[in-house]
Design a protein around this motif. Structure first.
Motif, short mmCIF file in Angstrom:
data_model
loop_
_atom_site.label_atom_id
_atom_site.label_comp_id
_atom_site.label_asym_id
_atom_site.label_seq_id
_atom_site.Cartn_x
_atom_site.Cartn_y
_atom_site.Cartn_z
N LYS A 1 0.93 -1.38 -0.06
CA LYS A 1 0.05 -0.34 -0.19
C LYS A 1 1.06 1.36 -0.11
O LYS A 1 0.45 2.33 -0.75
CB LYS A 1 -0.77 -0.03 1.20
N TRP A 2 2.09 1.38 0.81
CA TRP A 2 2.94 2.51 0.85
C TRP A 2 3.32 2.60 -0.69
O TRP A 2 3.26 3.68 -0.99
CB TRP A 2 4.07 2.07 1.90
N LEU A 3 3.73 1.64 -1.28
CA LEU A 3 4.41 1.78 -2.65
C LEU A 3 3.47 2.17 -3.52
O LEU A 3 3.54 3.09 -4.42
CB LEU A 3 5.12 0.64 -3.23
N ASP A 4 2.20 1.69 -3.42
CA ASP A 4 0.96 1.89 -4.51
C ASP A 4 0.83 3.43 -4.08
O ASP A 4 0.49 4.24 -5.21
CB ASP A 4 0.03 1.31 -4.29
N ASN A 5 0.61 4.02 -2.99
CA ASN A 5 0.34 5.25 -2.77
C ASN A 5 1.55 6.26 -3.21
O ASN A 5 1.18 7.21 -3.56
CB ASN A 5 0.07 5.63 -1.31
N LEU A 6 2.70 5.84 -3.25
CA LEU A 6 3.81 6.56 -3.22
C LEU A 6 3.55 7.04 -4.86
O LEU A 6 4.01 8.03 -5.35
CB LEU A 6 5.05 5.91 -3.02
N ILE A 7 3.55 6.08 -5.65
CA ILE A 7 3.49 6.18 -7.35
C ILE A 7 2.23 6.85 -7.64
O ILE A 7 2.01 7.05 -8.75
CB ILE A 7 3.80 4.61 -7.84
N ALA A 8 1.02 6.72 -6.79
CA ALA A 8 -0.04 7.13 -7.26
C ALA A 8 -0.02 8.85 -6.99
O ALA A 8 -0.80 9.54 -7.89
CB ALA A 8 -1.18 6.68 -6.50
N GLN A 9 0.63 9.31 -5.78
CA GLN A 9 0.37 10.44 -5.35
C GLN A 9 1.57 11.31 -5.89
O GLN A 9 1.56 12.69 -6.01
CB GLN A 9 0.64 10.42 -4.10
N HIS A 10 2.83 10.74 -6.44
CA HIS A 10 3.81 11.36 -6.70
C HIS A 10 4.37 10.93 -8.10
O HIS A 10 4.20 9.80 -8.56
CB HIS A 10 5.05 11.29 -5.72
N ASP A 11 5.24 11.77 -8.97
CA ASP A 11 5.73 11.70 -10.27
C ASP A 11 6.84 11.03 -10.03
O ASP A 11 7.90 11.72 -9.99
CB ASP A 11 5.39 12.99 -10.83
N VAL A 12 7.04 9.70 -10.03
CA VAL A 12 8.27 9.07 -9.94
C VAL A 12 8.52 8.32 -11.18
O VAL A 12 7.85 7.92 -12.08
CB VAL A 12 7.88 7.67 -8.90
N ALA A 13 9.68 8.80 -11.79
CA ALA A 13 10.20 8.49 -13.29
C ALA A 13 10.49 6.96 -13.19
O ALA A 13 10.94 6.10 -12.28
CB ALA A 13 11.71 9.20 -13.20
N GLY A 14 9.87 6.54 -14.37
CA GLY A 14 9.94 5.00 -14.57
C GLY A 14 8.65 4.09 -14.31
O GLY A 14 8.72 2.92 -14.14
N VAL A 15 7.67 4.80 -13.76
CA VAL A 15 6.56 4.23 -13.54
C VAL A 15 5.66 4.11 -14.92
O VAL A 15 5.26 5.33 -15.29
CB VAL A 15 5.58 5.02 -12.45
N GLU A 16 5.05 3.03 -15.17
CA GLU A 16 4.12 2.97 -16.43
C GLU A 16 2.66 3.08 -15.86
O GLU A 16 2.22 2.09 -14.90
CB GLU A 16 4.36 1.60 -17.32
N ARG A 17 1.94 3.96 -16.23
CA ARG A 17 0.58 4.18 -15.99
C ARG A 17 -0.36 3.80 -16.90
O ARG A 17 -0.01 4.17 -18.19
CB ARG A 17 0.28 5.49 -15.39
N LEU B 1 15.10 7.79 2.55
CA LEU B 1 15.18 9.04 3.32
C LEU B 1 13.91 9.13 4.11
O LEU B 1 14.14 9.98 5.44
CB LEU B 1 15.08 10.22 1.86
N GLN B 2 12.96 8.70 3.96
CA GLN B 2 11.72 8.70 4.78
C GLN B 2 11.99 7.92 6.22
O GLN B 2 11.68 8.61 7.26
CB GLN B 2 10.41 8.20 4.30
N GLY B 3 12.47 6.67 6.08
CA GLY B 3 12.87 6.04 7.03
C GLY B 3 13.79 6.25 8.15
O GLY B 3 13.62 6.46 9.22
N GLU B 4 15.02 6.82 7.53
CA GLU B 4 16.22 7.22 8.18
C GLU B 4 16.02 8.61 8.73
O GLU B 4 16.56 8.92 9.53
CB GLU B 4 17.33 6.81 7.47
N LEU B 5 15.42 9.52 7.87
CA LEU B 5 15.71 10.78 8.26
C LEU B 5 14.21 11.65 8.29
O LEU B 5 14.29 12.79 8.67
CB LEU B 5 16.47 11.61 7.00
N GLY B 6 13.29 10.93 8.25
CA GLY B 6 11.91 11.60 8.29
C GLY B 6 11.45 12.74 7.27
O GLY B 6 10.74 13.44 7.42
N VAL B 7 12.16 12.38 6.02
CA VAL B 7 12.06 13.36 5.15
C VAL B 7 10.49 12.96 4.16
O VAL B 7 10.12 11.92 4.14
CB VAL B 7 12.97 13.36 3.89
N PRO B 8 9.57 14.30 4.35
CA PRO B 8 8.15 14.17 3.68
C PRO B 8 8.44 13.28 2.53
O PRO B 8 9.43 13.67 1.55
CB PRO B 8 7.86 15.51 3.42
N ALA B 9 7.39 12.63 1.83
CA ALA B 9 7.46 12.00 0.48
C ALA B 9 7.59 12.90 -0.69
O ALA B 9 8.42 12.41 -1.42
CB ALA B 9 6.07 11.23 0.72
#
Length: 133
Positions: free
Chosen positions: A18-34, A57-65
């Motif tokens: 679900k985390w991965l699906d939300n990441l690629i649905a909500q953000h423009d990640v290069a290399g994702v085929e939609r 970056l998120q897990g170790e530093l708490g950087v927003p997605a």
């Protein structure tokens, strides 16, 4: 170019599907085929590398997605795989190590991940389900 479905990618990245699906649905990640509705998204190796950097970056530093996706894209595009955040702080990506780790995990994930069937069950399965009611 080789592409992977969400189940294999999430297993290889050791993240929740679900985390991965939300990441690629909500953000423009290069290399994702939609595609259109009803077709699973597929991720290239570049998208998997970007997602791995975002995860760290998120897990170790708490950087927003959103900021992590931007930083991942910049560091992957950089010829030295290093970006400066300020005059005193920079982020360096050991790309060969990340690629090796990801390759090993992809081999394992492709052997163990079984994609979910989409849509209605086949005719025989539906008849069997009706008989159990």
């Amino acid at each position: 170019m080789r592409v992977y479905n969400i189940a294999v990618a999430a297993l290889a990245l050791d993240v929740d599907r679900k985390w991965l699906d939300n990441l690629i649905a909500q953000h423009d990640v290069a290399g994702v085929e939609r595609f259109t509705r009803g077709v699973s998204r597929r991720l290239s190796v570049r998208a998997l590398l970007a997602a791995a950097v975002v995860r760290d970056l998120q897990g170790e530093l708490g950087v927003p997605a959103g900021r992590a996706v931007e930083a991942a894209g910049r560091v992957l595009a950089s010829s030295h795989h290093r970006i400066s955040l300020s005059p005193a702080v920079s982020v360096h990506l050991d790309l060969p190590a990340l690629e090796r780790s990801l390759d090993q995990r992809l081999v394992h994930a492709m052997e163990t991940a079984v994609p979910r069937r989409r849509g209605r069950p086949p005719g025989r399965a539906r008849k069997a389900q009706r008989g159990t009611r």
